[in-house]
Motif scaffolding. Structure first.
Motif, PDB file in Angstrom:
ATOM      1  N   ARG A  54      53.874  42.613  38.125  1.00 39.46           N
ATOM      2  CA  ARG A  54      54.985  43.303  37.470  1.00 39.46           C
ATOM      3  C   ARG A  54      55.068  44.767  37.897  1.00 39.46           C
ATOM      4  NH1 ARG A  54      54.795  40.564  31.322  1.00 39.46           N
ATOM      5  NH2 ARG A  54      55.401  38.473  32.067  1.00 39.46           N
ATOM      6  N   ALA A  55      53.942  45.323  38.334  1.00 41.53           N
ATOM      7  CA  ALA A  55      53.959  46.703  38.836  1.00 41.53           C
ATOM      8  C   ALA A  55      54.578  46.762  40.225  1.00 41.53           C
ATOM      9  CB  ALA A  55      52.546  47.268  38.865  1.00 41.53           C
ATOM     10  N   PHE A  56      54.367  45.705  41.021  1.00 45.08           N
ATOM     11  CA  PHE A  56      54.860  45.686  42.395  1.00 45.08           C
ATOM     12  C   PHE A  56      55.585  44.370  42.639  1.00 45.08           C
ATOM     13  CE2 PHE A  56      50.820  48.068  42.250  1.00 45.08           C
ATOM     14  CZ  PHE A  56      51.323  49.341  42.502  1.00 45.08           C
ATOM     15  N   THR A  57      56.867  44.348  42.364  1.00 46.10           N
ATOM     16  CA  THR A  57      57.650  43.123  42.505  1.00 46.10           C
ATOM     17  C   THR A  57      57.870  42.796  43.980  1.00 46.10           C
ATOM     18  OG1 THR A  57      59.700  44.396  42.358  1.00 46.10           O
ATOM     19  CG2 THR A  57      58.801  43.491  40.306  1.00 46.10           C
ATOM     20  N   GLY A  58      58.142  41.532  44.251  1.00 40.65           N
ATOM     21  CA  GLY A  58      58.413  41.104  45.616  1.00 40.65           C
ATOM     22  C   GLY A  58      57.188  40.899  46.471  1.00 40.65           C
ATOM     23  N   LEU A  59      56.016  40.794  45.848  1.00 47.16           N
ATOM     24  CA  LEU A  59      54.793  40.553  46.617  1.00 47.16           C
ATOM     25  C   LEU A  59      54.792  39.143  47.215  1.00 47.16           C
ATOM     26  CD1 LEU A  59      52.216  42.075  44.112  1.00 47.16           C
ATOM     27  CD2 LEU A  59      52.737  42.992  46.389  1.00 47.16           C
ATOM     28  N   PRO A  60      54.102  38.945  48.345  1.00 42.07           N
ATOM     29  CA  PRO A  60      53.936  37.588  48.869  1.00 42.07           C
ATOM     30  C   PRO A  60      53.104  36.750  47.895  1.00 42.07           C
ATOM     31  CG  PRO A  60      53.293  39.258  50.489  1.00 42.07           C
ATOM     32  CD  PRO A  60      53.448  39.964  49.179  1.00 42.07           C
ATOM     33  N   PRO A  61      52.946  35.454  48.154  1.00 40.12           N
ATOM     34  CA  PRO A  61      52.127  34.615  47.273  1.00 40.12           C
ATOM     35  C   PRO A  61      50.672  35.070  47.230  1.00 40.12           C
ATOM     36  CG  PRO A  61      53.484  33.266  48.724  1.00 40.12           C
ATOM     37  CD  PRO A  61      53.600  34.669  49.217  1.00 40.12           C
ATOM     38  N   LEU A  62      50.016  34.841  46.099  1.00 38.05           N
ATOM     39  CA  LEU A  62      48.597  35.169  45.968  1.00 38.05           C
ATOM     40  C   LEU A  62      47.760  34.190  46.774  1.00 38.05           C
ATOM     41  CD1 LEU A  62      46.511  37.008  44.436  1.00 38.05           C
ATOM     42  CD2 LEU A  62      46.275  35.096  42.830  1.00 38.05           C
ATOM     43  N   ARG A  63      46.843  34.723  47.568  1.00 36.35           N
ATOM     44  CA  ARG A  63      45.947  33.887  48.363  1.00 36.35           C
ATOM     45  C   ARG A  63      44.510  33.914  47.847  1.00 36.35           C
ATOM     46  NH1 ARG A  63      49.442  30.679  51.280  1.00 36.35           N
ATOM     47  NH2 ARG A  63      51.265  31.975  51.765  1.00 36.35           N
ATOM     48  N   ALA A  64      44.097  35.022  47.221  1.00 38.37           N
ATOM     49  CA  ALA A  64      42.710  35.135  46.760  1.00 38.37           C
ATOM     50  C   ALA A  64      42.615  36.208  45.691  1.00 38.37           C
ATOM     51  CB  ALA A  64      41.776  35.470  47.925  1.00 38.37           C
ATOM     52  N   GLY A  65      41.582  36.096  44.859  1.00 35.67           N
ATOM     53  CA  GLY A  65      41.320  37.093  43.829  1.00 35.67           C
ATOM     54  C   GLY A  65      39.830  37.306  43.655  1.00 35.67           C
ATOM     55  N   GLN A  66      39.461  38.535  43.349  1.00 38.08           N
ATOM     56  CA  GLN A  66      38.073  38.881  43.035  1.00 38.08           C
ATOM     57  C   GLN A  66      38.101  39.620  41.697  1.00 38.08           C
ATOM     58  OE1 GLN A  66      37.580  40.987  46.892  1.00 38.08           O
ATOM     59  NE2 GLN A  66      35.695  39.814  47.073  1.00 38.08           N
ATOM     60  N   VAL A  67      37.455  39.040  40.694  1.00 35.74           N
ATOM     61  CA  VAL A  67      37.525  39.568  39.333  1.00 35.74           C
ATOM     62  C   VAL A  67      36.127  39.897  38.845  1.00 35.74           C
ATOM     63  CG1 VAL A  67      38.313  39.131  36.976  1.00 35.74           C
ATOM     64  CG2 VAL A  67      39.548  38.100  38.912  1.00 35.74           C
ATOM     65  N   ALA A  68      35.944  41.113  38.348  1.00 35.20           N
ATOM     66  CA  ALA A  68      34.674  41.532  37.741  1.00 35.20           C
ATOM     67  C   ALA A  68      34.885  41.669  36.237  1.00 35.20           C
ATOM     68  CB  ALA A  68      34.205  42.857  38.341  1.00 35.20           C
ATOM     69  N   PHE A  69      34.155  40.869  35.471  1.00 28.18           N
ATOM     70  CA  PHE A  69      34.197  40.955  34.015  1.00 28.18           C
ATOM     71  C   PHE A  69      33.144  41.982  33.584  1.00 28.18           C
ATOM     72  CE2 PHE A  69      35.296  36.474  35.078  1.00 28.18           C
ATOM     73  CZ  PHE A  69      36.629  36.499  34.679  1.00 28.18           C
ATOM     74  N   VAL A  70      33.581  43.202  33.301  1.00 29.49           N
ATOM     75  CA  VAL A  70      32.662  44.315  33.092  1.00 29.49           C
ATOM     76  C   VAL A  70      32.269  44.467  31.629  1.00 29.49           C
ATOM     77  CG1 VAL A  70      32.319  46.794  33.450  1.00 29.49           C
ATOM     78  CG2 VAL A  70      33.681  45.482  35.085  1.00 29.49           C
ATOM     79  N   ALA A  71      33.246  44.363  30.729  1.00 30.80           N
ATOM     80  CA  ALA A  71      33.011  44.583  29.299  1.00 30.80           C
ATOM     81  C   ALA A  71      34.051  43.774  28.512  1.00 30.80           C
ATOM     82  CB  ALA A  71      33.116  46.077  28.970  1.00 30.80           C
ATOM     83  N   PRO A  72      33.851  43.614  27.189  1.00 29.27           N
ATOM     84  CA  PRO A  72      34.812  42.839  26.391  1.00 29.27           C
ATOM     85  C   PRO A  72      36.230  43.402  26.463  1.00 29.27           C
ATOM     86  CG  PRO A  72      32.790  43.195  25.158  1.00 29.27           C
ATOM     87  CD  PRO A  72      32.679  44.045  26.383  1.00 29.27           C
ATOM     88  N   VAL A  73      37.196  42.480  26.521  1.00 30.99           N
ATOM     89  CA  VAL A  73      38.619  42.826  26.493  1.00 30.99           C
ATOM     90  C   VAL A  73      39.190  42.353  25.166  1.00 30.99           C
ATOM     91  CG1 VAL A  73      40.876  42.437  27.550  1.00 30.99           C
ATOM     92  CG2 VAL A  73      38.833  42.645  29.000  1.00 30.99           C
ATOM     93  N   GLY A  74      39.700  43.282  24.373  1.00 30.15           N
ATOM     94  CA  GLY A  74      40.270  42.950  23.078  1.00 30.15           C
ATOM     95  C   GLY A  74      41.760  43.233  23.025  1.00 30.15           C
ATOM     96  N   GLU A  75      42.257  43.582  21.835  1.00 32.76           N
ATOM     97  CA  GLU A  75      43.687  43.809  21.656  1.00 32.76           C
ATOM     98  C   GLU A  75      44.134  45.144  22.237  1.00 32.76           C
ATOM     99  OE1 GLU A  75      45.013  43.415  17.678  1.00 32.76           O
ATOM    100  OE2 GLU A  75      44.493  41.285  17.494  1.00 32.76           O
ATOM    101  N   GLU A  76      43.371  46.192  21.996  1.00 29.87           N
ATOM    102  CA  GLU A  76      43.777  47.538  22.415  1.00 29.87           C
ATOM    103  C   GLU A  76      43.216  47.832  23.805  1.00 29.87           C
ATOM    104  OE1 GLU A  76      45.880  49.211  20.704  1.00 29.87           O
ATOM    105  OE2 GLU A  76      45.834  47.970  18.898  1.00 29.87           O
ATOM    106  N   ILE A  77      44.106  47.912  24.793  1.00 32.18           N
ATOM    107  CA  ILE A  77      43.674  48.091  26.170  1.00 32.18           C
ATOM    108  C   ILE A  77      44.551  49.132  26.864  1.00 32.18           C
ATOM    109  CG2 ILE A  77      42.804  45.730  26.386  1.00 32.18           C
ATOM    110  CD1 ILE A  77      45.403  45.079  27.940  1.00 32.18           C
ATOM    111  N   SER A  78      44.175  49.473  28.076  1.00 34.34           N
ATOM    112  CA  SER A  78      44.996  50.290  28.954  1.00 34.34           C
ATOM    113  C   SER A  78      44.992  49.624  30.324  1.00 34.34           C
ATOM    114  CB  SER A  78      44.447  51.714  29.053  1.00 34.34           C
ATOM    115  OG  SER A  78      45.273  52.518  29.874  1.00 34.34           O
ATOM    116  N   LEU A  79      46.146  49.640  31.000  1.00 32.23           N
ATOM    117  CA  LEU A  79      46.308  48.915  32.253  1.00 32.23           C
ATOM    118  C   LEU A  79      46.654  49.854  33.400  1.00 32.23           C
ATOM    119  CD1 LEU A  79      48.423  45.965  30.833  1.00 32.23           C
ATOM    120  CD2 LEU A  79      46.095  45.771  31.707  1.00 32.23           C
ATOM    121  N   SER A  80      46.200  49.492  34.596  1.00 40.76           N
ATOM    122  CA  SER A  80      46.559  50.250  35.796  1.00 40.76           C
ATOM    123  C   SER A  80      46.638  49.296  36.968  1.00 40.76           C
ATOM    124  CB  SER A  80      45.532  51.350  36.086  1.00 40.76           C
ATOM    125  OG  SER A  80      44.264  50.784  36.404  1.00 40.76           O
ATOM    126  N   ALA A  81      47.396  49.697  38.005  1.00 38.60           N
ATOM    127  CA  ALA A  81      47.501  48.902  39.225  1.00 38.60           C
ATOM    128  C   ALA A  81      47.861  49.826  40.375  1.00 38.60           C
ATOM    129  CB  ALA A  81      48.554  47.811  39.075  1.00 38.60           C
TER     130      ALA A  81
END
Length: 259
Positions: free
Chosen positions: A46-73
């Motif tokens: 949603r931050a960067f529309t028109g992207l090509p299809p997703l081919r791969a992802g690398q996700v690090a689960f660092v700490a608990p994610v609850g209701e109150e968050i902040s997002l960046s991209a």
């Protein structure tokens, strides 16, 4: 409540967001891994529309994610065919999840090698017994229908395999559905544990094999298999197949095994 309600606060604009409907996707005190990864993926798209299809992802689960968050991209690099994006979820001013996404345009194939079908194909999901949710986390009972994907009497080793589908279709695009469902099974190390104890995903890396997957009936065969477990950690291989036996997602994960 649908997954769309959870994702509604993710506008693509950086800054604070409140996931008002996180409760139905909580695993203990944190958002279920597939749901939190989907929040980060949705932020990127949603931050960067028109992207090509997703081919791969690398996700690090660092700490608990609850209701109150902040997002960046941010776009890390944009080439002629491939765009690499980093998105993060912050909680209490600290990184809670960090994800690196690889989007790539399709090319005329120079190599064709289909993934092998799963061993011991369990048959169609409708031919397998329903799995009760008596021991499952609440987010599974609220959001997924499960059926067995392994014979009950066989030696299953350190592998957990189930048919799974969302109770509601949720109108998700094919890749978002794979991100949400790719981490739905508990680790295969659960079957090798000598005593009951908590388990926690540390990271998750995966490749998308079919960016347009639309499995019949919404069913996917999800498998988590421990490749090696010792020292309090398990190296897991995570795979998804559609209802026709075609592999659509291939991943690895490090899991912390406590107790």
């Amino acid at each position: 409540m649908t997954i769309a309600s959870l994702l509604e606060p993710v506008t693509g604009q950086p800054g604070p967001a409140r996931l008002a409907h996180a409760q139905d996707w909580l695993q203990g005190r944190t958002l279920y891994g597939g749901a939190s990864a989907l929040v980060a993926y949705t932020m990127a798209t949603r931050a960067f529309t028109g992207l090509p299809p997703l081919r791969a992802g690398q996700v690090a689960f660092v700490a608990p994610v609850g209701e109150e968050i902040s997002l960046s991209a941010e776009i890390v690099r944009q080439g002629r065919n491939v765009t690499q994006v980093r998105s993060e979820i912050h909680s209490d001013g600290k990184v809670a999840l960090s994800a690196f996404w690889l989007f790539g345009e399709g090319r005329e194939p120079n190599a064709v090698h289909p993934a092998a079908p799963p061993e011991s194909w369990p048959g169609a999901p409708e031919d397998n017994e329903v799995v009760t949710h008596s021991f499952a986390p609440s987010f599974v009972a609220k959001n997924f229908e499960l059926r067995y994907g392994q014979p009950k009497g066989d030696d299953r080793g350190a592998t957990v395999r189930r048919w799974a589908r969302l109770i509601e279709e949720h109108d998700l695009d094919p890749v978002s559905k794979l991100v949400l469902m790719g981490d739905v099974m508990p680790p295969g190390a659960m079957r090798a544990m000598q005593r009951t104890g908590p388990i926690s995903s540390v990271n998750w890396s995966f490749n998308v094999l079919d960016t347009e997957s639309r499995s019949p009936g919404g069913w996917y065969l999800a498998e988590n298999a421990s490749q090696h477990a010792d020292g309090g950690y398990s190296s897991e291989r995570l795979r998804l197949w559609d209802a026709d036996g075609k592999q659509v997602l291939d991943g690895i994960q490090c899991v912390a095994v406590f107790g």
